[in-house]
Design an enzyme around this catalytic site. Structure first.
Site, PDB file in Angstrom:
ATOM      1  N   LYS A  27       0.860  -1.260  -0.130  1.00 36.75           N
ATOM      2  CA  LYS A  27       0.104  -0.008  -0.217  1.00 36.75           C
ATOM      3  C   LYS A  27       1.027   1.397  -0.097  1.00 36.75           C
ATOM      4  O   LYS A  27       0.682   2.185  -0.832  1.00 36.75           O
ATOM      5  CB  LYS A  27      -0.940   0.148   1.325  1.00 36.75           C
ATOM      6  N   ASP A  93      -0.985   8.272   5.141  1.00 38.38           N
ATOM      7  CA  ASP A  93      -0.430   7.343   5.470  1.00 38.38           C
ATOM      8  C   ASP A  93      -1.140   6.664   6.752  1.00 38.38           C
ATOM      9  O   ASP A  93      -1.322   7.486   7.611  1.00 38.38           O
ATOM     10  CB  ASP A  93       1.097   6.790   5.233  1.00 38.38           C
ATOM     11  N   GLU A  94      -1.311   5.387   6.839  1.00 38.79           N
ATOM     12  CA  GLU A  94      -1.660   4.710   8.163  1.00 38.79           C
ATOM     13  C   GLU A  94      -2.873   5.217   8.696  1.00 38.79           C
ATOM     14  O   GLU A  94      -3.144   5.750   9.937  1.00 38.79           O
ATOM     15  CB  GLU A  94      -0.547   4.672   9.220  1.00 38.79           C
ATOM     16  N   CYS A 150       0.020 -14.966   0.736  1.00 37.36           N
ATOM     17  CA  CYS A 150      -0.055 -15.701   1.827  1.00 37.36           C
ATOM     18  C   CYS A 150       1.202 -16.564   2.276  1.00 37.36           C
ATOM     19  O   CYS A 150       1.704 -17.096   1.248  1.00 37.36           O
ATOM     20  CB  CYS A 150      -1.130 -16.794   1.921  1.00 37.36           C
ATOM     21  N   CYS A 182      -3.933 -15.589   3.797  1.00 32.15           N
ATOM     22  CA  CYS A 182      -5.297 -15.896   3.038  1.00 32.15           C
ATOM     23  C   CYS A 182      -6.361 -16.139   3.973  1.00 32.15           C
ATOM     24  O   CYS A 182      -5.886 -16.599   5.206  1.00 32.15           O
ATOM     25  CB  CYS A 182      -5.249 -16.652   1.977  1.00 32.15           C
TER      26      CYS A 182
END
Ligand code: ZN
Length: 192
Positions: A27, A93-94, A150, A182
């Site tokens: 992200k 951010d965050e 994952c 996952c």
């Protein structure tokens, strides 16, 4: 992804972009990419992050792959309004660490013609929607959900696995405490 990517520059309008997903899904990397492109286009960019997040650096946003941009740490999301008056593009951010007031602030910024790019976790470590991001998703023009891999099975992952037994909703940490899983491999740790 490219087809739905926002135009670089708002024309007489602003908008909200949300980049969300679990930890380790890239992200912040995506935020840095978008902000760098805005800087290349000579737009005035400002980046904010909550004071709580002291991972890696005090004065920058840093992705897990070590890309960074200078940022301003703030306690109260309202401070963005006065600190970004001269900016065209605003990165946050965050965002999961800010109060729900962030929803109104982002709307206000977009209403005054700014491009707002907000990044944050959409679920907590239990897989429960993590305000304020779900609310921001509802009002954003552009949404990007990035998936991690994952670590157990290699499938696309959208859950953050906590490796400790604490039941506090927020524990700041990185790969020492968290990993991406996952839905099949994610579980809620037994709380002590
Ligand atoms: Zn898995």
């Amino acid at each position: 992804m490219i087809d739905s990517a926002p135009h670089l520059m708002p024309k007489d309008t602003g908008w909200i972009e949300v980049i969300t997903g679990c930890m380790f899904s890239g992200k912040t990397e995506e935020l840095i990419r978008r902000l760098r492109r805005a800087q290349i286009a000579k737009q005035k960019v400002k980046i904010f992050k909550p004071l709580i997040d002291t991972r890696y650096s005090e004065s920058s946003i840093v992705s897990h792959n070590d890309q960074s941009l200078p940022s301003i740490q703030i306690k109260d999301i309202k401070d963005v309004l006065k600190l970004s008056e001269d900016s065209q593009v605003i990165g946050i951010d965050e965002a999961q660490f800010f109060s729900d007031e962030i929803v109104n602030i982002c709307n206000e910024l977009a209403d005054t013609g700014k491009r707002v790019i907000v990044v944050g976790l959409d679920q907590d470590y239990r897989g429960i929607p993590f305000e304020p991001i779900p609310h921001l998703l509802a009002i954003a023009e552009y949404i990007t959900k990035s998936l991690a891999i994952c670590v157990e099975c290699g499938n696309p992952a959208d859950k953050t696995q906590r490796k400790t037994t604490s039941s506090e909703r927020v524990i700041v940490g990185t790969s020492d405490i968290y990993e991406a899983r996952c839905r099949k491999c994610h579980y809620i740790p037994e709380e002590v």
